[in-house]
Write an enzyme that holds these catalytic residues in place. Structure first.
Site, PDB file in Angstrom:
ATOM      1  N   SER A 109     -22.553  14.822 -28.421  1.00  0.00           N
ATOM      2  CA  SER A 109     -21.274  15.239 -28.807  1.00  0.00           C
ATOM      3  C   SER A 109     -21.006  16.495 -28.143  1.00  0.00           C
ATOM      4  CB  SER A 109     -21.108  15.244 -30.280  1.00  0.00           C
ATOM      5  OG  SER A 109     -20.239  15.841 -30.478  1.00  0.00           O
ATOM      6  N   HIS A 157     -20.499  11.716 -25.970  1.00  0.00           N
ATOM      7  CA  HIS A 157     -19.584  11.369 -27.264  1.00  0.00           C
ATOM      8  C   HIS A 157     -18.464  12.400 -27.197  1.00  0.00           C
ATOM      9  CE1 HIS A 157     -19.040   9.802 -31.527  1.00  0.00           C
ATOM     10  NE2 HIS A 157     -18.921  11.136 -31.833  1.00  0.00           N
ATOM     11  N   ASP A 200     -15.139  13.848 -29.123  1.00  0.00           N
ATOM     12  CA  ASP A 200     -14.662  13.677 -30.551  1.00  0.00           C
ATOM     13  C   ASP A 200     -13.213  14.284 -30.627  1.00  0.00           C
ATOM     14  OD1 ASP A 200     -16.887  13.083 -32.467  1.00  0.00           O
ATOM     15  OD2 ASP A 200     -17.837  14.829 -31.720  1.00  0.00           O
ATOM     16  N   MET A 212      -9.706  14.896 -32.547  1.00  0.00           N
ATOM     17  CA  MET A 212      -9.490  15.104 -34.015  1.00  0.00           C
ATOM     18  C   MET A 212      -7.924  15.469 -34.067  1.00  0.00           C
ATOM     19  SD  MET A 212     -12.597  17.256 -35.359  1.00  0.00           S
ATOM     20  CE  MET A 212     -14.190  16.730 -35.013  1.00  0.00           C
ATOM     21  N   HIS A 244     -14.589   9.058 -29.806  1.00  0.00           N
ATOM     22  CA  HIS A 244     -14.538   8.903 -31.309  1.00  0.00           C
ATOM     23  C   HIS A 244     -13.380   9.296 -31.651  1.00  0.00           C
ATOM     24  CE1 HIS A 244     -16.405  10.170 -35.470  1.00  0.00           C
ATOM     25  NE2 HIS A 244     -15.625   9.302 -35.615  1.00  0.00           N
ATOM     26  N   MET A 254     -10.778  10.514 -34.527  1.00  0.00           N
ATOM     27  CA  MET A 254     -10.644  10.671 -35.794  1.00  0.00           C
ATOM     28  C   MET A 254      -9.149  11.167 -35.793  1.00  0.00           C
ATOM     29  SD  MET A 254     -14.084  12.720 -36.335  1.00  0.00           S
ATOM     30  CE  MET A 254     -14.295  12.820 -34.242  1.00  0.00           C
ATOM     31  N   MET A 311     -20.800   7.174 -39.866  1.00  0.00           N
ATOM     32  CA  MET A 311     -20.772   8.697 -40.379  1.00  0.00           C
ATOM     33  C   MET A 311     -21.755   9.015 -41.266  1.00  0.00           C
ATOM     34  SD  MET A 311     -18.500   9.870 -38.194  1.00  0.00           S
ATOM     35  CE  MET A 311     -18.890  11.582 -38.696  1.00  0.00           C
ATOM     36  N   GLY A 332     -15.114  15.876 -38.994  1.00  0.00           N
ATOM     37  CA  GLY A 332     -14.323  17.044 -38.739  1.00  0.00           C
ATOM     38  C   GLY A 332     -14.803  18.215 -38.175  1.00  0.00           C
ATOM     39  N   PHE A 333     -16.209  18.411 -38.261  1.00  0.00           N
ATOM     40  CA  PHE A 333     -16.898  19.418 -37.836  1.00  0.00           C
ATOM     41  C   PHE A 333     -18.338  19.211 -37.459  1.00  0.00           C
ATOM     42  CE2 PHE A 333     -13.835  20.745 -40.992  1.00  0.00           C
ATOM     43  CZ  PHE A 333     -13.143  21.621 -40.498  1.00  0.00           C
ATOM     44  N   GLY A 334     -18.825  19.741 -36.561  1.00  0.00           N
ATOM     45  CA  GLY A 334     -20.321  19.759 -36.060  1.00  0.00           C
ATOM     46  C   GLY A 334     -21.183  20.578 -36.992  1.00  0.00           C
ATOM     47  N   GLY A 335     -22.309  20.580 -36.799  1.00  0.00           N
ATOM     48  CA  GLY A 335     -23.292  21.244 -37.646  1.00  0.00           C
ATOM     49  C   GLY A 335     -23.495  21.209 -38.909  1.00  0.00           C
ATOM     50  N   ASP A 391     -23.717   9.267 -36.619  1.00  0.00           N
ATOM     51  CA  ASP A 391     -22.953  10.341 -36.098  1.00  0.00           C
ATOM     52  C   ASP A 391     -23.122  11.346 -37.345  1.00  0.00           C
ATOM     53  OD1 ASP A 391     -21.408  12.203 -34.821  1.00  0.00           O
ATOM     54  OD2 ASP A 391     -19.718  11.048 -35.039  1.00  0.00           O
ATOM     55  N   GLY A 392     -23.851  12.643 -36.976  1.00  0.00           N
ATOM     56  CA  GLY A 392     -23.677  13.631 -37.900  1.00  0.00           C
ATOM     57  C   GLY A 392     -25.164  14.304 -38.603  1.00  0.00           C
ATOM     58  N   GLY A 393     -25.339  15.338 -38.305  1.00  0.00           N
ATOM     59  CA  GLY A 393     -26.643  16.057 -38.655  1.00  0.00           C
ATOM     60  C   GLY A 393     -27.938  15.400 -38.044  1.00  0.00           C
ATOM     61  N   GLY A 404     -24.656  16.682 -31.804  1.00  0.00           N
ATOM     62  CA  GLY A 404     -23.991  17.712 -31.066  1.00  0.00           C
ATOM     63  C   GLY A 404     -24.699  19.188 -31.279  1.00  0.00           C
TER      64      GLY A 404
HETATM   65  C1  DX5 Z   1     -18.175  15.079 -36.660  1.00  0.00           C
HETATM   66  C2  DX5 Z   1     -18.291  14.585 -34.997  1.00  0.00           C
HETATM   67  C3  DX5 Z   1     -19.792  14.576 -34.824  1.00  0.00           C
HETATM   68  C4  DX5 Z   1     -20.149  15.990 -34.626  1.00  0.00           C
HETATM   69  C5  DX5 Z   1     -21.655  15.881 -34.851  1.00  0.00           C
HETATM   70  O1  DX5 Z   1     -16.853  14.958 -37.191  1.00  0.00           O
HETATM   71  O2  DX5 Z   1     -17.666  13.180 -35.357  1.00  0.00           O
HETATM   72  O3  DX5 Z   1     -19.433  13.713 -33.492  1.00  0.00           O
HETATM   73  O4  DX5 Z   1     -19.929  16.431 -33.372  1.00  0.00           O
HETATM   74  O5  DX5 Z   1     -21.999  16.940 -34.562  1.00  0.00           O
HETATM   75  P1  DX5 Z   1     -23.581  17.392 -34.920  1.00  0.00           P
HETATM   76  O6  DX5 Z   1     -24.667  16.629 -34.529  1.00  0.00           O
HETATM   77  O7  DX5 Z   1     -23.687  18.732 -34.788  1.00  0.00           O
HETATM   78  O8  DX5 Z   1     -23.638  17.031 -36.517  1.00  0.00           O
HETATM   79 ZN    ZN Z   2     -18.100  11.956 -33.621  1.00  0.00          ZN
END
Ligand code: DX5
Ligand code: ZN
Length: 215
Positions: A7, A32, A34, A36, A65, A67, A136, A141-144, A174-176, A196
């Site tokens: 991502s 990927h 993202d 938003m 993706h 959003m 999901m 909304g956010f990475g990390g 997707d996520g974490g 990501g």
């Molecule tokens: C969150 C995104 C993800 C995000 C994942 O809304 O859809 O794609 O970038 O990031 P990580 O891998 O850091 O959780």
């Molecule tokens: Zn995503």
């Protein structure tokens, strides 16, 4: 082997060419992207003109993706920008079936995304029209953020539903996603892992892609 979709939300936007080269060297399967809109999720990223410029930097397919609310308004723009897969959220538009057909009419792949708080019933009858389901494993909304453990059970239930109704549909998570939890996620039934932070914040991002692929 599981496919890896880094991502770019966590990439270095001041030196994005370097990150695209890294993803090529690491043999990422997809990229990927993202998108938003600040309404569907409380964050804003980029739109079709930026995706179009990034498209010139690599041949790796773009896994976009969305959003965003009312994605139907922007499908054509993202197709023209070079999306290879377009994924919408099941609750971002009223007529998901129609929007999936809209995406497929351009000859690209279509996905539906489900948030951590949602069940799978909204997509059951859509499966035959889909190429992938994006589960999901954090709130979008956010990475990390940290992986929500209940996603594992959802992956298993979805896998079974897919086996019965549309065996070619892929499950993307997707996520974490990290090197630690990737084996369990793949074992539960994931076909594609989005990562990501785990990739772009790693000491050696290129080898992280390779390591995640091995899971
Ligand atoms: C969150 C995104 C993800 C995000 C994942 O809304 O859809 O794609 O970038 O990031 P990580 O891998 O850091 O959780
Ligand atoms: Zn995503």
């Amino acid at each position: 082997m599981v496919k890896i979709s880094p991502s770019i939300l966590s990439a270095d936007f001041t030196n994005i060419k370097k990150d695209f080269r890294m993803m090529e060297d690491g043999e990422a399967d997809l990229i990927h992207v993202d998108v938003m809109d600040g309404h569907y999720v409380p964050n804003i990223t980029f739109g079709p003109p930026v995706v179009k410029q990034y498209r010139n930097l690599t041949e790796i397919p773009f896994d976009v993706h969305l959003m965003i609310e009312k994605p139907e308004i922007y499908i054509e723009d993202f197709v023209k920008a070079g999306a290879d897969i377009l994924t919408i959220h099941s609750d971002a538009t009223i007529h998901t079936h129609r929007v999936i057909q809209q995406i497929k009419s351009y000859g690209i792949q279509a996905g539906i995304s489900i948030n951590p708080g949602q069940g799978l019933e909204d997509i059951e009858y859509l499966l035959p029209y889909l190429d992938l389901v994006l589960l999901m494993s954090v709130n979008p909304g956010f990475g990390g953020q940290s992986f929500i453990p209940e996603t594992l059970e959802k992956i298993k239930i979805l896998k079974e539903m897919i086996r019965k109704k549309a065996p070619n549909v892929l499950i993307e998570v997707d996520g974490g996603v990290t090197l630690d939890n990737a084996p369990t996620i793949v074992e539960a039934g994931a076909d594609i892992l989005v990562a990501g932070t785990a990739i772009f914040k790693a000491k050696d991002p290129k080898s992280m892609i390779q390591k995640l692929k091995m899971e």
